[in-house]
Design a protein around this motif. Structure first.
Motif, PDB file in Angstrom:
ATOM      1  N   LEU A  32       0.818  -1.211   0.000  1.00 58.53           N
ATOM      2  CA  LEU A  32       0.000   0.000   0.000  1.00 58.53           C
ATOM      3  C   LEU A  32       0.855   1.266   0.000  1.00 58.53           C
ATOM      4  N   SER A  33       2.038   1.173   0.597  1.00 61.76           N
ATOM      5  CA  SER A  33       2.907   2.356   0.668  1.00 61.76           C
ATOM      6  C   SER A  33       3.751   2.537  -0.578  1.00 61.76           C
ATOM      7  N   ALA A  34       3.744   1.517  -1.458  1.00 62.82           N
ATOM      8  CA  ALA A  34       4.562   1.559  -2.676  1.00 62.82           C
ATOM      9  C   ALA A  34       6.030   1.839  -2.359  1.00 62.82           C
ATOM     10  N   GLY A  35       6.486   1.318  -1.221  1.00 55.22           N
ATOM     11  CA  GLY A  35       7.883   1.463  -0.850  1.00 55.22           C
ATOM     12  C   GLY A  35       8.263   2.781  -0.226  1.00 55.22           C
ATOM     13  N   GLY A  65     -11.320  -6.945  14.382  1.00 53.24           N
ATOM     14  CA  GLY A  65     -12.227  -6.160  13.567  1.00 53.24           C
ATOM     15  C   GLY A  65     -12.570  -6.823  12.245  1.00 53.24           C
ATOM     16  N   THR A  66     -13.482  -6.202  11.525  1.00 55.09           N
ATOM     17  CA  THR A  66     -13.879  -6.699  10.218  1.00 55.09           C
ATOM     18  C   THR A  66     -12.929  -6.202   9.140  1.00 55.09           C
ATOM     19  N   ASN A  67     -13.034  -6.815   7.967  1.00 55.62           N
ATOM     20  CA  ASN A  67     -12.224  -6.358   6.834  1.00 55.62           C
ATOM     21  C   ASN A  67     -12.519  -4.894   6.512  1.00 55.62           C
ATOM     22  N   ASP A  68     -13.782  -4.497   6.592  1.00 56.13           N
ATOM     23  CA  ASP A  68     -14.133  -3.106   6.294  1.00 56.13           C
ATOM     24  C   ASP A  68     -13.533  -2.144   7.318  1.00 56.13           C
ATOM     25  N   GLU A  69     -13.488  -2.573   8.578  1.00 56.04           N
ATOM     26  CA  GLU A  69     -12.883  -1.730   9.609  1.00 56.04           C
ATOM     27  C   GLU A  69     -11.389  -1.577   9.372  1.00 56.04           C
ATOM     28  N   PRO A  82      -9.534   5.015  -2.766  1.00 55.08           N
ATOM     29  CA  PRO A  82     -10.888   4.741  -2.276  1.00 55.08           C
ATOM     30  C   PRO A  82     -10.914   3.592  -1.271  1.00 55.08           C
ATOM     31  N   VAL A  83     -11.685   3.776  -0.215  1.00 56.40           N
ATOM     32  CA  VAL A  83     -11.729   2.763   0.833  1.00 56.40           C
ATOM     33  C   VAL A  83     -12.257   1.441   0.294  1.00 56.40           C
ATOM     34  N   GLU A  84     -13.170   1.503  -0.679  1.00 57.30           N
ATOM     35  CA  GLU A  84     -13.699   0.265  -1.262  1.00 57.30           C
ATOM     36  C   GLU A  84     -12.600  -0.499  -2.007  1.00 57.30           C
ATOM     37  N   GLU A  85     -11.708   0.238  -2.626  1.00 58.49           N
ATOM     38  CA  GLU A  85     -10.589  -0.393  -3.330  1.00 58.49           C
ATOM     39  C   GLU A  85      -9.630  -1.045  -2.339  1.00 58.49           C
ATOM     40  N   ILE A  86      -9.388  -0.377  -1.230  1.00 54.16           N
ATOM     41  CA  ILE A  86      -8.529  -0.961  -0.196  1.00 54.16           C
ATOM     42  C   ILE A  86      -9.174  -2.211   0.381  1.00 54.16           C
TER      43      ILE A  86
END
Length: 237
Positions: A32-35, A65-69, A82-86
């Motif tokens: 996620l940090s791309a290095g 927690g849940t995946n969404d959390e 976007p949070v949905e993409e994450i």
């Protein structure tokens, strides 16, 4: 009442939490940090993950927690994505996690089923990840019920998903054992009117679980002996 069903949590119960998910989380943060080390540090802080030790802090909301959390926490440090993409990214990554069982699972589950017990899994992970992981571990077919936070029953610590397992098989809640490594698992079990078994294969200590557990075992491999009345409760200190 004689027990008729056992409902398992997944992460920290069937699979060792630290051995499975610490390395996974470190890889997710790097992806996620791309290095970018500054972004990686921010992502780690958001989910209470220690990059230096490669471990979640015991108070991390991700643990129970849940995946969404979890996705929302990562999104707080990565607002341009976007949070949905994450969330979708985390589901895909979780499905491919390197799983470390807490005991020889297939013979254990086969033995429990041979006692006439209905077996289920209720996880705050996604149903997609749960199905993929249980199939990868070769144990999916041992279960009569597999649910995630997104299966339509809700998430722990609410009792509804546990009661869904009992209702599906016509079991009185008091005849079901909820087995888990977190206070979310055991609080849900108590609220559902089930027996509660805590295990120490997640981040929580015996002291953390003591007030919510009817018994605390080192791991689920001790369940048959406990059912037979030959394993005493651990000292909760």
């Amino acid at each position: 009442m004689e027990f008729q069903g056992i409902l398992f949590d997944k992460d920290g119960t069937l699979f060792d939490f630290g051995a499975t998910w610490n390395a996974w989380a470190g890889a997710v943060i790097q992806d996620l940090s791309a290095g970018d080390p500054t972004r990686a540090a921010a992502l780690a802080r958001a989910v209470h993950f220690d990059l230096s030790s490669g471990r979640f802090h015991p108070d991390s909301p991700v643990i129970a927690g849940t995946n969404d959390e979890a996705a929302a926490l990562f999104h707080s440090a990565l607002p341009e994505r976007p949070v949905e993409e994450i969330a979708a990214f985390l589901i895909r990554k979780a499905a491919d996690a390197d799983l470390v069982p807490t005991a020889p699972l297939s013979p254990l589950l086969a033995g429990l089923a041979a006692r006439g017990l209905r077996l289920g899994v209720m996880t705050n992970d996604s149903a997609y990840s749960a199905h993929a992981q249980l199939r990868a571990a070769g144990i999916f077919d041992h279960f009569d019920f597999v649910a995630g936070f997104d299966s339509g029953h809700g998430a722990k610590p609410a009792p509804a998903p546990l009661l869904a397992f009992a209702a599906q098989h016509g079991l009185p809640p008091a005849s079901v054992v909820m087995v888990g490594d977190s206070t979310h698992d055991l609080a849900a079990g108590r609220a559902a009117g089930m027996a509660t078994v805590g295990v120490l294969t997640g981040p929580a200590s015996a002291r953390d679980l003591a007030d919510l557990a009817d018994v605390i075992l080192p791991d689920i491999g001790h369940l048959p002996a406990w059912l037979d009345g030959t394993v005493p409760a651990l000292d909760n200190a």
